[in-house]
Design an enzyme around this catalytic site. Structure first.
Site, short mmCIF file in Angstrom:
data_model
loop_
_atom_site.label_atom_id
_atom_site.label_comp_id
_atom_site.label_asym_id
_atom_site.label_seq_id
_atom_site.Cartn_x
_atom_site.Cartn_y
_atom_site.Cartn_z
N ASP A 149 -9.19 -23.72 53.55
CA ASP A 149 -8.78 -22.70 54.53
C ASP A 149 -8.86 -21.33 53.88
O ASP A 149 -8.60 -21.18 52.69
CB ASP A 149 -7.33 -22.98 54.99
CG ASP A 149 -7.08 -22.49 56.40
OD1 ASP A 149 -7.15 -21.27 56.60
OD2 ASP A 149 -6.81 -23.31 57.29
N ASP B 298 -13.61 -19.50 52.40
CA ASP B 298 -14.15 -19.24 53.74
C ASP B 298 -15.39 -20.12 53.91
O ASP B 298 -16.40 -19.90 53.23
CB ASP B 298 -14.50 -17.75 53.83
CG ASP B 298 -15.14 -17.39 55.17
OD1 ASP B 298 -15.41 -18.32 55.98
OD2 ASP B 298 -15.36 -16.19 55.40
N ALA C 219 -14.88 -30.15 65.46
CA ALA C 219 -13.92 -29.76 66.49
C ALA C 219 -14.62 -28.77 67.42
O ALA C 219 -14.76 -27.59 67.08
CB ALA C 219 -12.69 -29.12 65.84
N TYR D 54 -28.45 -32.19 62.84
CA TYR D 54 -28.24 -32.87 61.55
C TYR D 54 -28.20 -34.38 61.74
O TYR D 54 -28.61 -35.13 60.86
CB TYR D 54 -26.94 -32.38 60.87
CG TYR D 54 -27.21 -31.25 59.92
CD1 TYR D 54 -27.64 -30.01 60.38
CD2 TYR D 54 -27.08 -31.43 58.53
CE1 TYR D 54 -27.91 -28.97 59.51
CE2 TYR D 54 -27.36 -30.39 57.66
CZ TYR D 54 -27.77 -29.17 58.14
OH TYR D 54 -28.04 -28.15 57.27
N SER E 100 -11.71 -22.39 62.54
CA SER E 100 -12.15 -21.61 63.70
C SER E 100 -11.02 -20.69 64.12
O SER E 100 -9.85 -20.95 63.84
CB SER E 100 -12.47 -22.57 64.85
OG SER E 100 -12.99 -21.85 65.93
N LYS F 139 -19.39 -22.20 69.23
CA LYS F 139 -19.14 -23.63 69.35
C LYS F 139 -20.33 -24.37 69.96
O LYS F 139 -20.59 -25.52 69.63
CB LYS F 139 -17.88 -23.89 70.18
CG LYS F 139 -16.59 -23.48 69.48
CD LYS F 139 -16.29 -24.35 68.26
CE LYS F 139 -14.90 -24.12 67.73
NZ LYS F 139 -14.61 -24.95 66.54
N TYR G 132 -16.78 -16.90 70.79
CA TYR G 132 -16.21 -18.22 70.52
C TYR G 132 -17.05 -19.31 71.18
O TYR G 132 -17.47 -20.27 70.54
CB TYR G 132 -14.77 -18.26 71.06
CG TYR G 132 -14.04 -19.56 70.77
CD1 TYR G 132 -13.75 -19.93 69.47
CD2 TYR G 132 -13.63 -20.39 71.81
CE1 TYR G 132 -13.07 -21.12 69.20
CE2 TYR G 132 -12.95 -21.58 71.54
CZ TYR G 132 -12.66 -21.93 70.25
OH TYR G 132 -11.99 -23.10 69.99
N GLY H 244 -4.44 -24.79 59.69
CA GLY H 244 -4.24 -24.33 61.07
C GLY H 244 -3.34 -25.28 61.85
O GLY H 244 -2.80 -26.24 61.29
N THR I 262 -6.43 -17.18 60.05
CA THR I 262 -5.42 -17.49 61.07
C THR I 262 -4.55 -18.68 60.66
O THR I 262 -3.51 -18.92 61.27
CB THR I 262 -6.06 -17.78 62.45
OG1 THR I 262 -7.02 -18.82 62.29
CG2 THR I 262 -6.71 -16.56 63.05
#
Ligand code: UDP
Length: 307
Positions: free
Chosen positions: A31, A56, A114, A159, A75, A149, A145, A10, A35
């Protein structure tokens, strides 16, 4: 180090791959190209320290060799992308983060998530410090989205607490630079591509909404400093210089010497009205602040769009 970057093909991911390769690290780019873009990794794909895994991350992945650092950047980060692919967006943030954290746990690797300024939604507090809990419409079109996130951050924290995974969370504010796709749909690439093609610039709403645009090199420096810091809570990284979208469009017209007009379009649902990072924490913790002024970063981005 052997560094695995999800979303490594990305915009931001590919710049990270390149940076770590230049420092002599081994880079594994994971990846699925929903996108991501093969052209982004082409400049270094023949480097023997680079490998590509087409996968994926919302499906578990088990690397065959140890990993020292997992960076989860996979993402769908552009609003038109996450509106077009709402469920892959939810999966990348939720299941993808779970799987990436599982990998870090299995290899006792460090982990960096991220995250995004979108966790603040359409903010009621301005500028946005990390302590602000946000104002998100979970059932609106952007919710896929934002909430994925927010879940990703909750997973990283859990975690860390439950399994002692050495986690970092970066909340990335609007970032731009070379390798953004000209059809990515975000304001900077849209305006540049339209200005260069002599087409009208699509300004959504009346252009009074604001954003604060950070050049990619500044962001990469901040991410690297955070990777080396001992800090588990989220950290904002972005440029605190706030401008209206109308000013952005006018600046791009000036820098491209374009005669394009502006075409006013409806403002997308739940589009945040103002956004500006409070970067006091990054300044204090990392000694970091952006250095590249907007016109300089835009000029470099415009040049990259011409080739
Ligand atoms: N925007 C615009 N024209 C475009 C693309 C975006 O006016 O062609 C506006 C959008 O409505 C938002 C701002 O620019 O107010 C930033 O949008 P972008 O998609 O770049 O990122 P966001 O900050 O919304 O995630």
């Amino acid at each position: 180090m052997r560094i695995l970057i999800t979303g490594g093909a990305g915009f931001i991911g590919s710049h990270l791959c390149e940076r770590f390769l230049s420092q002599g690290h081994e880079v594994v780019c994971l990846d699925n190209f929903i996108t991501g873009c093969r052209q982004n990794i082409q400049p270094f794909s023949s480097n023997p320290s680079f490998s590509l895994i087409e996968h994926d991350i919302s499906v578990p992945y088990f690397p065959s060799e140890p990993i020292d650092y997992v960076l989860h950047f996979a993402s769908l980060a552009s609003p038109p992308d996450y509106l077009k692919y709402p469920i892959p967006t939810l999966k990348a943030g939720s299941l993808g983060t779970l799987n990436a954290l599982g990998m870090a746990k299995a290899f006792k690797a460090k982990f960096l998530l991220a995250s995004t300024s979108e966790v603040y939604g359409d903010p009621l507090v301005h500028p946005q410090p990390e302590s602000y809990w946000g104002h998100v419409n979970c059932v609106g079109p952007r919710g896929v989205y934002d909430e994925s996130k927010r879940m990703a951050e909750a997973l990283a924290c859990a975690y860390h607490r439950e399994h002692g995974v050495d986690t970092r969370v970066v909340r990335i504010f609007n970032t731009y630079g070379p390798r953004m796709k000209s059809n990515d749909g975000r304001a900077v690439p849209n305006f540049i591509a339209q200005a260069l093609a002599g087409q009208p610039l699509t300004l959504y709403g009346d252009g009074t909404q604001t954003r604060s645009f950070c050049y990619i090199d500044d962001l990469l420096e901040g991410i690297e400093r955070l990777m080396q810091a001992d800090f588990y809570d989220p950290v904002n990284l972005g440029n605190p210089v706030e401008i209206s979208l109308l000013t952005l469009a006018q600046t791009i017209l000036k820098l491209t010497r374009s005669k394009s007009a502006m075409a006013l379009k409806p403002l997308p649902t739940d589009d945040p009205k103002r956004r500006r990072p409070d970067i006091s924490l990054a300044k204090r913790l990392l000694g970091w602040e952006p250095r590249v002024p907007l016109e300089e970063g835009l000029t470099k981005t415009i040049e990259s769009f011409k080739v």
